[in-house]
Design a protein around this motif. Structure first.
Motif, PDB file in Angstrom:
ATOM      1  N   ASN A  42       0.355  -1.149  -0.634  1.00 20.70           N
ATOM      2  CA  ASN A  42      -0.282   0.101   0.037  1.00 20.70           C
ATOM      3  C   ASN A  42       0.793   1.446   0.004  1.00 20.70           C
ATOM      4  O   ASN A  42       0.530   2.720   0.198  1.00 20.70           O
ATOM      5  N   LEU A  72       1.361   2.986  -6.665  1.00 22.81           N
ATOM      6  CA  LEU A  72       1.950   2.068  -6.248  1.00 22.81           C
ATOM      7  C   LEU A  72       3.237   1.911  -6.336  1.00 22.81           C
ATOM      8  O   LEU A  72       3.745   1.834  -7.234  1.00 22.81           O
ATOM      9  N   ALA A  82      -0.289  -6.513  -7.354  1.00 22.27           N
ATOM     10  CA  ALA A  82      -0.121  -4.814  -6.840  1.00 22.27           C
ATOM     11  C   ALA A  82       1.067  -3.930  -7.995  1.00 22.27           C
ATOM     12  O   ALA A  82       1.114  -2.959  -8.680  1.00 22.27           O
TER      13      ALA A  82
END
Length: 225
Positions: free
Chosen positions: A135, A143, A177
């Motif tokens: 995160n 990211l 991610a």
């Protein structure tokens, strides 16, 4: 010439951190670097007892567990390092199940990792410690690991280990991610280290990756990267 400063990050969660993932990086780095060890809550952290049992034949791990307890029982809070990235060469997030429960969403951890990255410092994470990267966003809102090859504890290793209490699957989260760039070793439990080609970022897959990951960090330090 001053020694490099390394910040090692431990989870404060009761699920704890994994012995070889702190012991072996400490073994590699401490002769050459000054090391600070911090956690979100500060104070005592939890050494995963299962990791002690599983690595009872690892001579250094046993020596470390028996003689270095002060390192993980008297940790300062992560927040005390915010704004100090330029005092350090690298941040290294230790694995174990704990990071999946606290570091993944910990505001100070996220702030620190971003600060280290934006201060042109080195960001390393091993095994479940890679959850701390999930995160972290950089200045443009993207990211940190977007578009980066990354690794961490695999789904197959989770199954083989019999883990049933994780809040999510690390492999799947890292793959999402990063934009589908998660990688793992050909065989479960084999070491796998991935060093970014254009960022000062590296990840290790599992406990066997902790020592080679630390060796990569030492190489980067010695090269003045």
């Amino acid at each position: 010439m001053p020694r490099p400063n390394i910040l090692l990050v431990l989870s404060s969660a009761p699920e704890g951190w994994y012995l070889p993932e702190l012991a072996h990086p400490y073994q590699v780095l401490s002769p050459h670097c000054d090391i600070a060890i911090a956690s979100p809550k500060g104070g005592a952290t939890t050494l995963d007892k299962i990791s002690v049992e599983l690595f009872k034949d690892d001579e250094y791990c046993m020596e470390f567990a028996n003689t270095k307890e002060k390192l993980w029982m008297e940790t300062p809070k992560l927040e005390s390092f915010v704004g100090r990235a330029k005092e350090f060469t690298a941040i290294f997030v230790v694995g174990g199940f704990g990071p999946m429960f606290d570091l993944v969403n910990d505001a100070d951890s996220i702030k620190l990792i971003r600060e280290f990255y934006e201060s042109d410092r080195i960001v390393f994470a091993v095994c479940h410690g890679a959850a701390a990267l999930l995160n972290v966003k950089v200045a443009d809102g993207s990211l940190l690991i977007a578009g980066e090859r990354v690794t961490g504890f695999s789904n197959g290793e989770e199954v083989a280990f019999g883990v049933t209490t994780m809040p999510f699957h690390l492999q799947d989260a890292l793959d999402k991610a990063s934009g589908g760039l998660y990688e793992k070793a050909d065989k479960a439990w084999d070491p796998k280290v991935i060093v970014s080609s254009d960022k000062k970022l590296a990840t290790g897959q599992n406990p066997a990756s902790a020592k080679p990951l630390a060796e990569e960090l030492l190489k980067m330090i010695n090269k003045g990267t």
